[in-house]
Design an enzyme around this catalytic site. Structure first.
Site, PDB file in Angstrom:
ATOM      1  N   CYS A  98       0.853  -1.188   0.000  1.00 27.56           N
ATOM      2  CA  CYS A  98       0.000   0.000   0.000  1.00 27.56           C
ATOM      3  C   CYS A  98       0.887   1.234   0.000  1.00 27.56           C
ATOM      4  CB  CYS A  98      -0.915   0.006   1.218  1.00 27.56           C
ATOM      5  SG  CYS A  98      -1.941   1.472   1.263  1.00 27.56           S
ATOM      6  N   GLY A  99       0.928   1.931  -1.133  1.00 25.37           N
ATOM      7  CA  GLY A  99       1.805   3.084  -1.262  1.00 25.37           C
ATOM      8  C   GLY A  99       1.406   4.256  -0.393  1.00 25.37           C
ATOM      9  N   HIS A 100       0.106   4.540  -0.323  1.00 24.30           N
ATOM     10  CA  HIS A 100      -0.302   5.686   0.510  1.00 24.30           C
ATOM     11  C   HIS A 100       0.042   5.415   1.972  1.00 24.30           C
ATOM     12  CE1 HIS A 100      -4.008   3.813   2.218  1.00 24.30           C
ATOM     13  NE2 HIS A 100      -3.969   4.845   3.050  1.00 24.30           N
ATOM     14  N   ASP A 260     -10.231   4.235  -3.386  1.00 29.25           N
ATOM     15  CA  ASP A 260      -9.049   4.958  -2.918  1.00 29.25           C
ATOM     16  C   ASP A 260      -9.236   6.442  -3.189  1.00 29.25           C
ATOM     17  OD1 ASP A 260      -6.502   5.885  -2.237  1.00 29.25           O
ATOM     18  OD2 ASP A 260      -5.519   4.119  -3.062  1.00 29.25           O
ATOM     19  N   GLY A 265      -0.686   4.630  -4.397  1.00 28.81           N
ATOM     20  CA  GLY A 265       0.762   4.493  -4.538  1.00 28.81           C
ATOM     21  C   GLY A 265       1.191   3.243  -5.281  1.00 28.81           C
ATOM     22  N   SER A 266       0.642   2.084  -4.909  1.00 27.88           N
ATOM     23  CA  SER A 266       1.014   0.855  -5.615  1.00 27.88           C
ATOM     24  C   SER A 266       0.395   0.824  -7.005  1.00 27.88           C
ATOM     25  CB  SER A 266       0.584  -0.374  -4.808  1.00 27.88           C
ATOM     26  OG  SER A 266      -0.797  -0.325  -4.486  1.00 27.88           O
TER      27      SER A 266
END
Length: 345
Positions: A98-100, A260, A265-266
């Site tokens: 999870c990028g965020h 989202d 991010g991902s």
């Protein structure tokens, strides 16, 4: 929580720090969980899914959370160079990347003392996610953390122009990219909608239909772990994949129709990997990605070629800002019939 008395309760007190990155929430769980067993972060992910899932529902679902809540549980990593391990959670279960959340956790780790002696102008934070070690770089000035960038695990194009049959739309061509999690990626124009102006419910319905089609018609595999071989969601884009100074917008619908609020991010990582594979972007060309939901911005760029098994891959750098929204201590009472959480769909 100075001056605030903990109310009557039964069982543990679950303490959290709430943040958001580009509008997407992150509830960082700091205390109250039992010991999470397992010799690896992936084993710990399996353990919480099989033994502690009731606590995910308590913290993600109403009345303490909501349908689109997202969480992170900090755990010990088996890697000597990791500053922390993390398990991600949402309305359906546990994601692998999870990028965020990495952006938020980078700042959290610096601000909450998980990193000894942070350095200016930037402090490195190694975060062991279920998909692998992710290196975050946190701006640090005058005792305060700021913008965060991270380097992804190897990201790759899994498949291009895969034909899937989507009910109501017939045969649709989608790309499938991996950015720590697998996504189906397709232009919203294919369905006659716009990621910035169409109703969120319409986008959710379309993305969910695409996800269901891909899950039933395409077999995914990951070179290093079968635990990673699942479709996390669908990203609807504005179709602007060729490199430009102008932002490209998208909306990601993941897990159980969860939306989202950030540019994802991902998902940015997966989109960059696909664009690089197609020759639409070069190394170190920085692209801006916009959330169709909130207008918030991340940047992404391919910084290095690499391999993931037999797949040609890239390391992607994603950058954004996370902010704090508060802290809370959650409790349960045994006579509360709704104490375990609920969702309205």
């Amino acid at each position: 929580m100075d001056g605030v008395k903990i109310p009557p309760h039964d069982g543990p007190i679950l303490s959290v720090v709430d943040m958001h990155t580009g509008g997407e929430p992150l509830r960082v769980i700091v205390s109250g969980y039992p010991e999470v067993k397992g010799e690896s972060v992936l084993a710990k992910r399996r353990y919480v899914r099989e033994n502690l899932d009731h606590l995910r529902r308590v913290l993600m679902f109403e009345p303490r959370g909501h349908y689109d809540m997202y969480g992170a549980l900090v755990v010990q990593s088996e890697l000597s160079d990791a500053h922390l391990g993390v398990l991600f959670m949402h309305n359906e279960g546990y994601s692998t990347m999870c990028g965020h959340a990495v952006i938020a956790l980078g700042r959290f780790a610096v601000d909450y003392g998980l990193i000894e002696a942070p350095q200016s102008p930037e402090t490195q934070v190694n975060i062991h996610c279920p998909c692998g070690l992710v290196k975050a770089f946190v701006e640090y000035c005058n005792g305060r953390a700021g913008k965060v960038r991270f380097h992804s695990v190897p990201a790759f194009a899994f498949a291009i122009d895969v034909a899937v049959s989507v009910p109501g739309y017939g045969e649709v061509l989608v790309d499938i990219g991996y950015g720590g999690a697998f996504y189906a990626i397709v232009s919203a124009e294919t369905f006659g909608v716009d990621v910035k102006t169409s109703r969120t419910r319409d986008l959710v319905d379309i993305a969910t239909a695409v996800s269901n089609a891909v899950k039933s018609q395409v077999e995914l595999h990951h070179p290093t772990s079968p635990d990673l071989a699942f479709l996390y969601g669908t990203i609807l884009t504005d179709g602007k994949d060729t490199f430009s100074q102008e932002p490209t917008a998208n909306v990601c619908v993941f897990a159980d129709a969860q939306v989202d609020r950030s540019p994802t991010g991902s998902g940015v990582t997966a989109r960059i990997a696909l664009q690089y594979y197609k020759g639409l972007i070069q190394l170190n060309e920085t692209r801006t990605f916009q959330s169709g939901a909130t207008g918030s911005l991340f940047t992404g760029r391919a910084v290095e070629e690499t391999k993931c098994g037999d797949f040609k891959a890239v390391v992607v750098e994603v950058a954004g800002h996370a902010h704090y929204t508060g802290i809370a201590s959650f409790v349960l009472e045994n006579d509360d019939s709704l104490k375990d959480g609920f969702l309205l769909k």
